[in-house]
Structures are given as structure tokens and as C-alpha cells.
Design a protein around this motif. Structure first.
Motif, PDB file in Angstrom:
ATOM      1  N   ALA A  56      51.174  19.838  52.675  1.00 19.17           N
ATOM      2  CA  ALA A  56      51.507  20.844  51.663  1.00 19.17           C
ATOM      3  C   ALA A  56      50.829  22.175  51.955  1.00 19.17           C
ATOM      4  O   ALA A  56      51.323  23.236  51.596  1.00 19.17           O
ATOM      5  N   ALA A  57      49.669  22.113  52.628  1.00 23.22           N
ATOM      6  CA  ALA A  57      48.942  23.346  52.929  1.00 23.22           C
ATOM      7  C   ALA A  57      49.712  24.242  53.887  1.00 23.22           C
ATOM      8  O   ALA A  57      49.509  25.451  53.932  1.00 23.22           O
ATOM      9  N   ASN A  58      50.619  23.648  54.679  1.00 19.74           N
ATOM     10  CA  ASN A  58      51.392  24.448  55.622  1.00 19.74           C
ATOM     11  C   ASN A  58      52.298  25.440  54.905  1.00 19.74           C
ATOM     12  O   ASN A  58      52.722  26.439  55.485  1.00 19.74           O
ATOM     13  N   ASN A  59      52.642  25.138  53.643  1.00 20.57           N
ATOM     14  CA  ASN A  59      53.556  25.998  52.904  1.00 20.57           C
ATOM     15  C   ASN A  59      52.824  27.046  52.068  1.00 20.57           C
ATOM     16  O   ASN A  59      53.460  27.836  51.383  1.00 20.57           O
ATOM     17  N   LEU A  60      51.493  27.030  52.116  1.00 23.98           N
ATOM     18  CA  LEU A  60      50.730  27.974  51.322  1.00 23.98           C
ATOM     19  C   LEU A  60      50.546  29.272  52.099  1.00 23.98           C
ATOM     20  O   LEU A  60      50.257  29.269  53.290  1.00 23.98           O
ATOM     21  N   GLU A  61      50.725  30.367  51.426  1.00 28.26           N
ATOM     22  CA  GLU A  61      50.666  31.669  52.078  1.00 28.26           C
ATOM     23  C   GLU A  61      49.227  32.142  52.186  1.00 28.26           C
ATOM     24  O   GLU A  61      48.456  32.056  51.236  1.00 28.26           O
ATOM     25  N   VAL A  62      48.863  32.619  53.381  1.00 26.69           N
ATOM     26  CA  VAL A  62      47.526  33.168  53.580  1.00 26.69           C
ATOM     27  C   VAL A  62      47.436  34.512  52.874  1.00 26.69           C
ATOM     28  O   VAL A  62      48.338  35.334  52.961  1.00 26.69           O
ATOM     29  N   ASN A  63      46.347  34.714  52.167  1.00 27.81           N
ATOM     30  CA  ASN A  63      46.142  35.984  51.461  1.00 27.81           C
ATOM     31  C   ASN A  63      45.600  36.998  52.465  1.00 27.81           C
ATOM     32  O   ASN A  63      44.453  36.913  52.890  1.00 27.81           O
ATOM     33  N   LEU A  64      46.432  37.944  52.864  1.00 27.58           N
ATOM     34  CA  LEU A  64      46.065  38.893  53.907  1.00 27.58           C
ATOM     35  C   LEU A  64      45.727  40.262  53.340  1.00 27.58           C
ATOM     36  O   LEU A  64      46.392  40.746  52.432  1.00 27.58           O
ATOM     37  N   HIS A  65      44.708  40.859  53.910  1.00 28.02           N
ATOM     38  CA  HIS A  65      44.368  42.245  53.598  1.00 28.02           C
ATOM     39  C   HIS A  65      44.413  43.024  54.896  1.00 28.02           C
ATOM     40  O   HIS A  65      43.678  42.705  55.833  1.00 28.02           O
ATOM     41  N   LYS A  66      45.249  44.026  54.982  1.00 33.67           N
ATOM     42  CA  LYS A  66      45.309  44.826  56.195  1.00 33.67           C
ATOM     43  C   LYS A  66      44.054  45.687  56.286  1.00 33.67           C
ATOM     44  O   LYS A  66      43.725  46.410  55.363  1.00 33.67           O
ATOM     45  N   LEU A  67      43.406  45.576  57.421  1.00 36.86           N
ATOM     46  CA  LEU A  67      42.148  46.290  57.609  1.00 36.86           C
ATOM     47  C   LEU A  67      41.983  46.617  59.084  1.00 36.86           C
ATOM     48  O   LEU A  67      41.988  45.716  59.922  1.00 36.86           O
ATOM     49  N   ASP A  68      41.869  47.892  59.414  1.00 34.08           N
ATOM     50  CA  ASP A  68      41.636  48.305  60.788  1.00 34.08           C
ATOM     51  C   ASP A  68      40.137  48.201  61.058  1.00 34.08           C
ATOM     52  O   ASP A  68      39.340  48.982  60.533  1.00 34.08           O
ATOM     53  N   LEU A  69      39.770  47.235  61.885  1.00 33.33           N
ATOM     54  CA  LEU A  69      38.347  47.019  62.148  1.00 33.33           C
ATOM     55  C   LEU A  69      37.719  48.169  62.935  1.00 33.33           C
ATOM     56  O   LEU A  69      36.492  48.272  62.993  1.00 33.33           O
ATOM     57  N   LEU A  70      38.553  49.016  63.518  1.00 29.66           N
ATOM     58  CA  LEU A  70      38.008  50.185  64.204  1.00 29.66           C
ATOM     59  C   LEU A  70      37.638  51.286  63.218  1.00 29.66           C
ATOM     60  O   LEU A  70      36.949  52.241  63.579  1.00 29.66           O
ATOM     61  N   ASP A  71      38.099  51.151  61.979  1.00 31.71           N
ATOM     62  CA  ASP A  71      37.717  52.073  60.913  1.00 31.71           C
ATOM     63  C   ASP A  71      36.481  51.490  60.231  1.00 31.71           C
ATOM     64  O   ASP A  71      36.577  50.670  59.323  1.00 31.71           O
ATOM     65  N   HIS A  72      35.324  51.900  60.678  1.00 28.51           N
ATOM     66  CA  HIS A  72      34.079  51.292  60.204  1.00 28.51           C
ATOM     67  C   HIS A  72      33.823  51.576  58.727  1.00 28.51           C
ATOM     68  O   HIS A  72      33.250  50.742  58.016  1.00 28.51           O
ATOM     69  N   ASP A  73      34.235  52.731  58.250  1.00 24.92           N
ATOM     70  CA  ASP A  73      34.039  53.044  56.834  1.00 24.92           C
ATOM     71  C   ASP A  73      34.864  52.102  55.957  1.00 24.92           C
ATOM     72  O   ASP A  73      34.372  51.585  54.943  1.00 24.92           O
ATOM     73  N   ALA A  74      36.124  51.880  56.352  1.00 23.23           N
ATOM     74  CA  ALA A  74      36.985  50.979  55.586  1.00 23.23           C
ATOM     75  C   ALA A  74      36.459  49.554  55.640  1.00 23.23           C
ATOM     76  O   ALA A  74      36.500  48.816  54.649  1.00 23.23           O
ATOM     77  N   THR A  75      35.959  49.149  56.796  1.00 17.99           N
ATOM     78  CA  THR A  75      35.398  47.802  56.934  1.00 17.99           C
ATOM     79  C   THR A  75      34.180  47.634  56.044  1.00 17.99           C
ATOM     80  O   THR A  75      34.014  46.612  55.365  1.00 17.99           O
ATOM     81  N   THR A  76      33.323  48.648  56.039  1.00 19.74           N
ATOM     82  CA  THR A  76      32.129  48.599  55.188  1.00 19.74           C
ATOM     83  C   THR A  76      32.513  48.476  53.724  1.00 19.74           C
ATOM     84  O   THR A  76      31.952  47.655  52.984  1.00 19.74           O
ATOM     85  N   GLU A  77      33.483  49.267  53.300  1.00 20.64           N
ATOM     86  CA  GLU A  77      33.923  49.235  51.906  1.00 20.64           C
ATOM     87  C   GLU A  77      34.490  47.863  51.546  1.00 20.64           C
ATOM     88  O   GLU A  77      34.213  47.325  50.466  1.00 20.64           O
ATOM     89  N   PHE A  78      35.274  47.300  52.456  1.00 18.05           N
ATOM     90  CA  PHE A  78      35.887  46.000  52.202  1.00 18.05           C
ATOM     91  C   PHE A  78      34.821  44.915  52.021  1.00 18.05           C
ATOM     92  O   PHE A  78      34.851  44.130  51.068  1.00 18.05           O
ATOM     93  N   ILE A  79      33.868  44.866  52.932  1.00 19.04           N
ATOM     94  CA  ILE A  79      32.838  43.822  52.880  1.00 19.04           C
ATOM     95  C   ILE A  79      31.946  44.002  51.655  1.00 19.04           C
ATOM     96  O   ILE A  79      31.618  43.037  50.952  1.00 19.04           O
TER      97      ILE A  79
END
Length: 358
Positions: A56-79
Motif C-alpha cells: 500500500a505504501a507504493n501508492n502513497l505520494e511523497v511530500n516534495l518541497h522544491k529546493l535548490d540546494l545551491l541557494d544556501h539562503d533558501a536551504t537555511t530558511e527551509f531547515i
């Protein structure tokens, strides 16, 4: 790997929901998408880590957040906003030839984003989540220069021979320098996990894994072509299912969340070695492809690929990993799928499933 870990974490949810933890896993090298897994149960010894994945887990959708890891400010804010209890850093440019063709961005992703995540984990006085960094067996040279030959243990001498392997080694060094240089009891420890060639059991495109991409030669001519192609029959690989690596990562997550001193370098690899051409032959047998048809479409290349194609990134011939130290440290062992079983699951629905996914 992120999808496999997500499914396994969902499968291992405890019966009581009295407490929970958050796992952030980075992935998808080109899109740099972050998988964000929220509210899984804490480590519980009653779970069987060798149990099969819940269908059943195969049908569950992964919760994705688009995040450019090269954008360090955005990464910091996300974490800082989500405050995960642990980070699994899988994102990388993992194709050696593609790495060479885009060196600057590849190094930024494989090395500098790793360093930034490590610094983030250590920067807050009241919050230091552990980080598990996925590295590669390509930090070793197969013995051609180092004269240290496989199977490799975590303390074996690293000597990468291509830019991709060097970048992953530099990422390891960043983890050690930033997170593991000093002894502390407040968490923020780095764990390095070296893996070999991986394949997923849920891929929709064959080029998601070098262990599956050879199957393109067997696609209908309209979508894959039918010319004879040379397939590497020189390098010995150890294709490992992402599902099995996820089981090992789950053991490490459980340990890291209860043991603030848990750190180190670990190897996770299937023991079953094979060349890419021999793997293609096995895949063809599993799909009942006549040998005459395979012979028309592919032929084994026994030469060192670097000699045949000087523009290609050099590869070591064998970088087999020894996992004994890993299982000793974790007190448990993953039972790896055989190549026959793993490939059978990975190729379900071939060719329609993959043609549609192209």
C-alpha cells in the motif's frame, strides 16, 4: 533512494503515536528536489527491519518541497523552519561523464551544498540534527595507483580517479571537518555511508540507474533504437537495491536519534558482483528475450572504457565494499536481494512501463 526510504519509514510507523520525528532527505540531482518526510514514529525495537515493503505504501505520494540546494539562503530558511530531527543527504550529480561536462555546478552540488548542510546542522546553539551523507565506492581506485585492493573497509585508503569520486570524497571531508572534528554531547554528528551502483524497484525511466539503462537496447525500435551497442564487460559492479540501502539507513536513523555519539563511515553494498553486459544478459533472460535478439542489439566490450573512449571519465575496475564493520556497529544486518530477485522486481511491466515513462 529517497522514495525507497520514504516507503520504508511509512511501513515502520509504530502502533502508538505518542511521539514522532521528522526526516528530511535531499535527492534528485538535476532537479534538486527535497523529500520531506514528516511525523514518523521514533525508533522501536519491536519493528522487524527485514520485513517486506507494505504494497500500500507504493501508492502513497511523497511530500516534495522544491529546493535548490545551491541557494544556501533558501536551504537555511527551509531547515530552520522545519527543524528536522535528522537529514539524509542523497542529492548529488552522480553520473561521472555528466559531472565532467558541468564541473562547476557539479562541484557546488556535491561539495559545497554538503558543506553548507553540515554547517547548518552545527550552527544553532539549541538544535544540532545529525546528518547522514550518501557517498560512493568511487572514492577508491581499485588498486591501480594506491595498490590497495578490494574489498574495501571504511578505513581503506581513498584515492578517487575521476572528478565525481573526488567530489564525493571532498564531501566526506567536509562532513568530518565541520561535524566530527570535535567531541561533543549535543548531537550534530555526521554519518558517512558509501554505496555502490544503485537501482530502484520503482523507476519509470531506464536512465534513472546505470544498472537499468542498458535495457534501452531492448526497447522497441521506435523508442529505443535497434543498432548494436557495446556494453561494458570490463568493470565489476555490485548493483544494490535502493530498498535494501533504505533498510540500512533506517537502522542508522534509529541509532542516531538515540545515540548522540553515533558517527563514522559505513559501507552498504550487495555482495553480488557482475559486469554491466552480464547484467544485461541476466535481465534479458528474466524477460525471456531470445539470445539471438540480444546478440543483434548488444555486444560485450572487454576493454577498459577509458581506453576505448578517452573523453569519458575514467572508472576503476572493481571497488567492492566490505560491510562487516557496518553490521558490527549497528548490531543488525540487512539481507540483500539477489540480482535475479531485484532485477525481476525492477523490470516489472517492461517495456510498456518504461516506454511510457520516457
Amino acid at each position: 533512494l529517497g522514495r525507497a526510504l520514504h516507503r520504508l519509514l511509512l511501513t515502520c510507523v509504530a502502533d502508538d503515536n505518542s511521539s514522532s520525528y521528522k526526516v528530511v532527505g535531499t535527492g534528485r540531482s538535476r532537479l534538486k528536489v527535497t523529500h520531506y518526510h514528516e511525523y514518523f514514529s521514533p525508533p522501536n525495537n519491536k519493528h522487524n527491519h527485514h520485513s517486506s515493503i507494505n504494497p500500500a505504501a507504493n501508492n502513497l505520494e511523497v511530500n516534495l518541497h522544491k529546493l535548490d540546494l545551491l541557494d544556501h539562503d533558501a536551504t537555511t530558511e527551509f531547515i530552520k523552519h522545519h527543524r528536522p530531527d535528522i537529514i539524509i543527504h542523497c542529492a548529488a550529480q552522480r553520473y561521472p561523464d555528466a559531472f565532467e561536462s558541468n564541473l562547476d555546478e557539479s562541484i557546488q552540488l556535491n561539495v559545497e551544498s554538503t558543506r553548507h548542510l553540515a554547517q547548518l546542522c552545527m550552527s544553532q546553539p539549541d538544535y544540532k540534527p545529525p546528518l547522514i551523507y550518501i557517498s560512493t565506492s568511487y572514492v577508491f581506485d581499485g588498486g591501480v595507483v594506491s595498490q590497495e585492493f578490494p574489498p574495501y573497509v571504511p578505513t581503506s585508503v581513498a584515492n578517487p580517479i575521476n572528478s565525481y569520486g573526488k567530489s564525493k570524497w571532498d564531501g566526506e571531508c567536509a562532513i568530518r571537518d565541520v561535524m566530527n572534528a570535535t567531541n561533543s554531547n549535543d548531537g550534530g554528528r555526521g554519518v558517512i555511508v558509501r554505496v555502490p551502483l544503485l537501482y530502484g524497484e520503482d523507476c519509470v525511466q531506464l536512465d534513472e540507474s546505470p544498472a537499468l539503462e542498458m535495457m534501452k537496447v531492448l526497447l522497441p525500435a521506435a523508442t529505443g533504437g535497434s543498432t548494436t551497442k557495446k556494453i561494458d564487460n570490463w568493470a565489476l559492479r555490485f548493483p544494490t537495491s535502493c530498498e535494501d540501502v533504505a533498510k540500512a539507513l533506517k537502522l542508522m536513523i534509529d541509532r542516531a536519534l538515540v545515540d548522540k555519539q553515533f558517527t563514522g563511515t559505513y559501507h552498504v553494498s550487495s555482495p553480488y558482483g557482475i559486469t554491466k553486459f552480464a547484467l544485461l544478459q541476466l535481465q534479458s533472460q528474466l524477460l525471456n528475450v531470445p539470445k539471438t535478439e540480444l546478440d543483434e542489439r548488444a555486444v560485450g566490450n572487454d576493454e577498459n572504457p577509458s581506453a576505448a573512449n578517452p573523453s569519458a571519465a575514467p572508472r576503476p575496475q572493481c571497488t567492492q565494499l566490505c560491510c562487516d564493520d557496518t553490521w558490527a556497529a549497528l548490531g543488525s544486518q540487512v539481507e540483500f536481494a539477489t540480482l535475479q530477485d531485484g532485477m525481476r522486481r525492477s523490470l516489472r511491466g517492461f517495456p510498456k512501463r518504461f516506454v511510457m515513462g520516457r
